[in-house]
Design an enzyme around this catalytic site. Structure first.
Site, PDB file in Angstrom:
ATOM      1  CB  SER A  77     109.347 -84.110 -72.258  1.00 33.17           C
ATOM      2  OG  SER A  77     108.871 -85.682 -72.329  1.00 33.17           O
ATOM      3  CB  SER A 114     114.800 -78.707 -73.647  1.00 33.21           C
ATOM      4  OG  SER A 114     115.015 -79.623 -74.765  1.00 33.21           O
ATOM      5  CE1 TYR A 143     110.201 -80.181 -73.166  1.00 31.58           C
ATOM      6  CE2 TYR A 143     111.799 -80.338 -75.150  1.00 31.58           C
ATOM      7  CZ  TYR A 143     111.527 -80.385 -73.968  1.00 31.58           C
ATOM      8  OH  TYR A 143     112.549 -80.850 -73.135  1.00 31.58           O
ATOM      9  CE  LYS A 183     111.773 -89.651 -74.069  1.00 30.88           C
ATOM     10  NZ  LYS A 183     110.973 -88.456 -73.489  1.00 30.88           N
ATOM     11  CG  PHE A 206     114.811 -89.287 -90.654  1.00 36.09           C
ATOM     12  CD1 PHE A 206     113.467 -90.109 -90.971  1.00 36.09           C
ATOM     13  CD2 PHE A 206     114.406 -88.281 -89.343  1.00 36.09           C
ATOM     14  CE1 PHE A 206     112.372 -90.227 -90.201  1.00 36.09           C
ATOM     15  CE2 PHE A 206     113.137 -88.518 -88.902  1.00 36.09           C
ATOM     16  CZ  PHE A 206     112.163 -89.592 -89.098  1.00 36.09           C
TER      17      PHE A 206
END
Length: 327
Positions: A77, A114, A143, A183, A206
């Site tokens: 993932s 996803s 992905y 993760k 960011f």
């Protein structure tokens, strides 16, 4: 019997917890635990079995006729993964084998797709299964491409006579919640911000590199993992519903909103600093995602989704700030 692949992972372990709480006692998890604390995600569960991925089909073959549903949450993932051959094996070939096994053995299949299939969102966020609509999507990484590739195969499979008695794919958007700690850098931004705030440091987001978005104003459809699980439980309770569905809230919120919600949950005023988006991902960075939830609503799902503020507050206070952060 219910099998949850990736059942020790983030979404999978929350699903297993909810199934157990709902009274399901014949639960099987298929996953790799590795050498970190991923095992803690299922430490509280009373499982019928725990099997390694390489033993999955041997296990399934030995229990034909007893497996009612497979929830396929297992995948590579990481959006930063670059071994495309490994991604194809895990994210395309394996679910295809599961599809055919379920079709041949009368088991239901609910699988994780996803929102990464939508790429930069230029083609919108409609969960259409029309071949032309699927072909128009341009994922930004391997992905996302692998998830789209399997969705496209499913679109072809459903026209065949042999298919699972119920099948559903869920395009998860930006999911946050307990049991994602293994993760690392792929965790949602919530625990990453929480860890800095708890250490007395400002949150970091960011900086925007587009004039049409302010710093921290990049937008995502953030959804609490509990809401994702509720959608899956609803699908399981409604075996006549099949299809590919978005799984988001239908509302986009900014990273600034999310960071502020973490501070508010802790009773603090927001303290946020901005850093440049790394050049390695800057050209593939999404500035907007928002699930079109009309199709799931038309299918009959009626529950309201948790607000960002309520979901983040619950996550922070009930898990991240608790002595035991695991569900």
């Amino acid at each position: 019997m219910i099998v949850v692949t990736g059942g020790a992972g983030f979404i999978g372990s929350n699903l297993v917890a909810a199934l157990e709480a709902a009274g399901q006692r014949d639960l099987v998890v298929c996953d790799r635990l590795g050498q970190d604390d991923k095992w803690r995600n299922i430490a509280k569960r009373d499982l019928a079995d725990l099997i390694a991925p390489e033993a999955l089909f041997e296990f399934l073959e030995a229990r034909k006729g007893t497996i009612e549903t497979i929830f396929h949450m297992g995948a590579i993932s990481a959006t930063t993964a670059t071994d495309a051959d490994m991604i194809v094996s895990a994210n395309i070939d394996l679910p295809q084998r599961l599809w055919h096994w379920c079709a041949a053995n009368g088991a239901r299949l609910i699988y994780a797709s996803s929102a990464a299939t939508y790429g930069d969102g230029a083609q919108g966020f409609s969960d259409s299964m029309n071949a032309a609509d699927l072909a128009a999507l341009r994922p930004l990484n391997a992905y996302g491409w692998s998830k789209l590739a399997f969705d496209r195969r499913v679109a072809r499979f459903v026209g065949q006579a042999a298919k699972p008695p119920q099948w559903a794919g869920l395009r998860f958007f930006n999911v946050y919640g307990p049991n994602e700690y293994h993760k690392g850098g792929q965790m949602s931004v919530v625990p990453q911000i929480y860890n800095r705030v708890a250490a007395g440091q400002p949150a970091r987001l960011f900086r925007s590199h587009r004039p049409d978005y302010p710093d921290g104003g990049q937008l995502r459809d953030f959804i609490a993992v509990e809401d994702c699980v509720d959608v899956m439980l609803w699908l399981h309770a409604n075996p006549t519903v099949s299809g590919l569905y978005n799984c988001g809230t239908g509302a986009s919120r900014s990273f600034h909103d999310l960071a502020s919600a973490v501070f508010r949950a802790l009773g603090q005023e927001p303290d946020i600093e901005f850093i440049d988006t790394p050049e390695a991902i800057r050209g593939k960075y999404q500035y907007f995602t928002q699930a079109d939830m009309a199709k799931l609503r038309r299918a009959g799902y009626g529950r309201q989704f948790t607000s960002l503020e309520a979901g983040v507050s619950r996550y922070v206070l009930d898990y991240l700030a608790a002595d035991d952060p695991y569900r």
